[in-house]
Motif scaffolding. Structure first.
Motif, PDB file in Angstrom:
ATOM      1  N   GLU A   1      -8.757-109.614  39.855  1.00 42.88           N
ATOM      2  CA  GLU A   1      -7.969-109.313  41.053  1.00 42.88           C
ATOM      3  C   GLU A   1      -7.534-107.849  41.107  1.00 42.88           C
ATOM      4  O   GLU A   1      -7.252-107.319  42.179  1.00 42.88           O
ATOM      5  CB  GLU A   1      -6.732-110.221  41.123  1.00 42.88           C
ATOM      6  N   TYR A   2      -7.471-107.190  39.963  1.00 44.66           N
ATOM      7  CA  TYR A   2      -7.042-105.790  39.914  1.00 44.66           C
ATOM      8  C   TYR A   2      -8.029-104.873  40.631  1.00 44.66           C
ATOM      9  O   TYR A   2      -7.660-103.781  41.062  1.00 44.66           O
ATOM     10  CB  TYR A   2      -6.868-105.330  38.474  1.00 44.66           C
ATOM     11  N   ALA A   3      -9.279-105.292  40.759  1.00 42.94           N
ATOM     12  CA  ALA A   3     -10.300-104.451  41.403  1.00 42.94           C
ATOM     13  C   ALA A   3      -9.980-104.200  42.871  1.00 42.94           C
ATOM     14  O   ALA A   3     -10.389-103.172  43.434  1.00 42.94           O
ATOM     15  CB  ALA A   3     -11.678-105.087  41.266  1.00 42.94           C
ATOM     16  N   ALA A   4      -9.239-105.096  43.510  1.00 46.04           N
ATOM     17  CA  ALA A   4      -8.912-104.959  44.927  1.00 46.04           C
ATOM     18  C   ALA A   4      -7.663-104.111  45.175  1.00 46.04           C
ATOM     19  O   ALA A   4      -7.338-103.797  46.312  1.00 46.04           O
ATOM     20  CB  ALA A   4      -8.719-106.339  45.554  1.00 46.04           C
ATOM     21  N   VAL A   5      -6.964-103.729  44.112  1.00 47.96           N
ATOM     22  CA  VAL A   5      -5.717-102.974  44.245  1.00 47.96           C
ATOM     23  C   VAL A   5      -6.024-101.473  44.276  1.00 47.96           C
ATOM     24  O   VAL A   5      -6.822-100.976  43.496  1.00 47.96           O
ATOM     25  CB  VAL A   5      -4.761-103.291  43.060  1.00 47.96           C
ATOM     26  N   GLU A   6      -5.349-100.774  45.191  1.00 51.03           N
ATOM     27  CA  GLU A   6      -5.436 -99.304  45.208  1.00 51.03           C
ATOM     28  C   GLU A   6      -4.329 -98.784  44.301  1.00 51.03           C
ATOM     29  O   GLU A   6      -3.195 -98.603  44.717  1.00 51.03           O
ATOM     30  CB  GLU A   6      -5.281 -98.776  46.635  1.00 51.03           C
ATOM     31  N   TRP A   7      -4.675 -98.552  43.039  1.00 52.48           N
ATOM     32  CA  TRP A   7      -3.706 -98.136  42.040  1.00 52.48           C
ATOM     33  C   TRP A   7      -3.309 -96.685  42.265  1.00 52.48           C
ATOM     34  O   TRP A   7      -4.174 -95.829  42.448  1.00 52.48           O
ATOM     35  CB  TRP A   7      -4.281 -98.318  40.646  1.00 52.48           C
ATOM     36  N   PRO A   8      -2.024 -96.381  42.254  1.00 50.94           N
ATOM     37  CA  PRO A   8      -1.566 -95.008  42.496  1.00 50.94           C
ATOM     38  C   PRO A   8      -2.170 -93.974  41.548  1.00 50.94           C
ATOM     39  O   PRO A   8      -2.466 -92.856  41.972  1.00 50.94           O
ATOM     40  CB  PRO A   8      -0.048 -95.086  42.298  1.00 50.94           C
ATOM     41  N   SER A   9      -2.374 -94.342  40.293  1.00 48.16           N
ATOM     42  CA  SER A   9      -2.899 -93.371  39.331  1.00 48.16           C
ATOM     43  C   SER A   9      -4.370 -93.056  39.567  1.00 48.16           C
ATOM     44  O   SER A   9      -4.840 -91.981  39.196  1.00 48.16           O
ATOM     45  CB  SER A   9      -2.737 -93.891  37.900  1.00 48.16           C
ATOM     46  N   GLY A  10      -5.093 -93.982  40.154  1.00 45.26           N
ATOM     47  CA  GLY A  10      -6.527 -93.804  40.320  1.00 45.26           C
ATOM     48  C   GLY A  10      -7.269 -93.731  38.999  1.00 45.26           C
ATOM     49  O   GLY A  10      -8.423 -93.295  38.943  1.00 45.26           O
ATOM     50  N   ALA A  11      -6.636 -94.158  37.921  1.00 49.51           N
ATOM     51  CA  ALA A  11      -7.201 -94.043  36.577  1.00 49.51           C
ATOM     52  C   ALA A  11      -8.447 -94.906  36.403  1.00 49.51           C
ATOM     53  O   ALA A  11      -8.535 -96.010  36.947  1.00 49.51           O
ATOM     54  CB  ALA A  11      -6.166 -94.447  35.535  1.00 49.51           C
TER      55      ALA A  11
ATOM     56  N   ARG B   1       6.239 -99.309  39.154  1.00 44.38           N
ATOM     57  CA  ARG B   1       6.385 -99.350  40.610  1.00 44.38           C
ATOM     58  C   ARG B   1       5.331-100.304  41.181  1.00 44.38           C
ATOM     59  O   ARG B   1       4.212-100.393  40.665  1.00 44.38           O
ATOM     60  CB  ARG B   1       6.197 -97.952  41.219  1.00 44.38           C
ATOM     61  N   ILE B   2       5.705-100.964  42.266  1.00 41.40           N
ATOM     62  CA  ILE B   2       4.776-101.897  42.910  1.00 41.40           C
ATOM     63  C   ILE B   2       3.637-101.109  43.543  1.00 41.40           C
ATOM     64  O   ILE B   2       3.867-100.192  44.322  1.00 41.40           O
ATOM     65  CB  ILE B   2       5.494-102.755  43.969  1.00 41.40           C
ATOM     66  N   ALA B   3       2.419-101.497  43.196  1.00 42.71           N
ATOM     67  CA  ALA B   3       1.228-100.859  43.760  1.00 42.71           C
ATOM     68  C   ALA B   3       0.653-101.681  44.900  1.00 42.71           C
ATOM     69  O   ALA B   3       0.056-101.125  45.825  1.00 42.71           O
ATOM     70  CB  ALA B   3       0.161-100.689  42.672  1.00 42.71           C
ATOM     71  N   SER B   4       0.841-103.011  44.842  1.00 37.40           N
ATOM     72  CA  SER B   4       0.242-103.871  45.858  1.00 37.40           C
ATOM     73  C   SER B   4       0.801-105.287  45.728  1.00 37.40           C
ATOM     74  O   SER B   4       1.463-105.621  44.740  1.00 37.40           O
ATOM     75  CB  SER B   4      -1.289-103.903  45.669  1.00 37.40           C
ATOM     76  N   THR B   5       0.514-106.093  46.718  1.00 39.93           N
ATOM     77  CA  THR B   5       0.814-107.520  46.685  1.00 39.93           C
ATOM     78  C   THR B   5      -0.475-108.263  46.996  1.00 39.93           C
ATOM     79  O   THR B   5      -1.390-107.702  47.601  1.00 39.93           O
ATOM     80  CB  THR B   5       1.898-107.904  47.723  1.00 39.93           C
ATOM     81  N   GLY B   6      -0.534-109.515  46.596  1.00 43.56           N
ATOM     82  CA  GLY B   6      -1.726-110.290  46.900  1.00 43.56           C
ATOM     83  C   GLY B   6      -1.789-111.566  46.093  1.00 43.56           C
ATOM     84  O   GLY B   6      -0.811-111.987  45.474  1.00 43.56           O
ATOM     85  N   ALA B   7      -2.958-112.165  46.086  1.00 42.51           N
ATOM     86  CA  ALA B   7      -3.186-113.416  45.363  1.00 42.51           C
ATOM     87  C   ALA B   7      -3.652-113.115  43.945  1.00 42.51           C
ATOM     88  O   ALA B   7      -4.271-112.087  43.682  1.00 42.51           O
ATOM     89  CB  ALA B   7      -4.226-114.254  46.087  1.00 42.51           C
ATOM     90  N   MET B   8      -3.350-114.045  43.053  1.00 51.29           N
ATOM     91  CA  MET B   8      -3.684-113.871  41.641  1.00 51.29           C
ATOM     92  C   MET B   8      -3.815-115.240  41.010  1.00 51.29           C
ATOM     93  O   MET B   8      -3.122-116.173  41.407  1.00 51.29           O
ATOM     94  CB  MET B   8      -2.560-113.076  40.959  1.00 51.29           C
TER      95      MET B   8
ATOM     96  N   HIS C   1       1.935-112.495  44.788  1.00 49.66           N
ATOM     97  CA  HIS C   1       1.947-111.806  43.512  1.00 49.66           C
ATOM     98  C   HIS C   1       2.147-110.310  43.709  1.00 49.66           C
ATOM     99  O   HIS C   1       1.721-109.751  44.720  1.00 49.66           O
ATOM    100  CB  HIS C   1       0.629-112.092  42.781  1.00 49.66           C
ATOM    101  N   LEU C   2       2.779-109.680  42.719  1.00 45.33           N
ATOM    102  CA  LEU C   2       3.029-108.247  42.754  1.00 45.33           C
ATOM    103  C   LEU C   2       2.234-107.570  41.636  1.00 45.33           C
ATOM    104  O   LEU C   2       2.198-108.076  40.507  1.00 45.33           O
ATOM    105  CB  LEU C   2       4.517-107.959  42.553  1.00 45.33           C
ATOM    106  N   PHE C   3       1.645-106.453  41.955  1.00 41.18           N
ATOM    107  CA  PHE C   3       0.877-105.669  40.988  1.00 41.18           C
ATOM    108  C   PHE C   3       1.621-104.358  40.745  1.00 41.18           C
ATOM    109  O   PHE C   3       1.900-103.628  41.679  1.00 41.18           O
ATOM    110  CB  PHE C   3      -0.533-105.419  41.521  1.00 41.18           C
ATOM    111  N   PHE C   4       1.955-104.091  39.496  1.00 40.54           N
ATOM    112  CA  PHE C   4       2.755-102.941  39.105  1.00 40.54           C
ATOM    113  C   PHE C   4       1.938-101.960  38.279  1.00 40.54           C
ATOM    114  O   PHE C   4       1.052-102.365  37.523  1.00 40.54           O
ATOM    115  CB  PHE C   4       3.934-103.369  38.230  1.00 40.54           C
TER     116      PHE C   4
END
Length: 173
Positions: free
Chosen positions: A75-85, A148-155, A166-169
């Motif tokens: 599920e993390y693949a769909a998140v636009e992570w702030p770090s872009g790491a 910090r919250i990066a996104s919300t969604g299903a998990m 769900h919250l992705f931090f």
């Protein structure tokens, strides 16, 4: 003391999981964990085998544990992570659990700090995790220590328990 878990820690880790389930049965639940589904002794055993589980031990008792490694749930693949790491520069906290009778002593904060230190030593630039929107104590802890919250969604919690809110931090290191 925080240290890498070994197989002889498994009974103490499993006992902390069972204490958590009893506590939530008696006092209400913030997590969506399900006894016999996630977390389980098998999850802990696997994490110990990979060197991904650390424990907080005091006077010979396991009061808390954390599973942290470089494996990002799908599920993390769909998140636009702030770090872009890049994925090889990120560590993920999969499970942080403090025994209910040890809550409020800073054990969760210490376990997260341990995960951060380990990730930095490994050359990582970000630490990620997820939790349910309903898990107010976890959310408060994560925000207090700089996530910090990066996104919300299903998990699928633990890869098995479906949850839509769900919250992705993420925390830069």
């Amino acid at each position: 003391m925080i240290r890498t878990a070994v197989l002889s820690d498994l009974p103490g880790i499993d006992a902390s999981y069972r204490m958590h389930f009893r506590h939530e049965e008696e006092h209400g639940a913030f997590t969506l964990f399900r006894e016999g589904v996630y977390p389980t002794a098998a999850v802990a055993r696997d994490a110990i085998g990979r060197g991904a589980l650390a424990v907080y031990e005091s006077d010979g008792e396991i009061l808390g544990s954390i599973i942290c490694d470089g494996e990002q749930p799908e599920e993390y693949a769909a998140v636009e992570w702030p770090s872009g790491a890049q994925s090889n520069r990120v560590r993920v906290i999969h499970l942080l659990l403090v025994r209910p009778d040890a809550a409020g002593r800073g054990i969760g904060t210490a376990l997260i700090a341990h995960a951060e230190e380990t990730a930095r030593r490994e050359g990582c630039v970000a630490l990620r995790l997820d939790t349910g929107m309903q898990n107010v104590p976890a959310r408060s802890l994560y925000e207090k220590v700089g996530f910090r919250i990066a996104s919300t969604g299903a998990m699928r919690i633990g890869g098995v328990i479906p949850h839509d809110e769900h919250l992705f931090f993420e925390k830069p290191l």
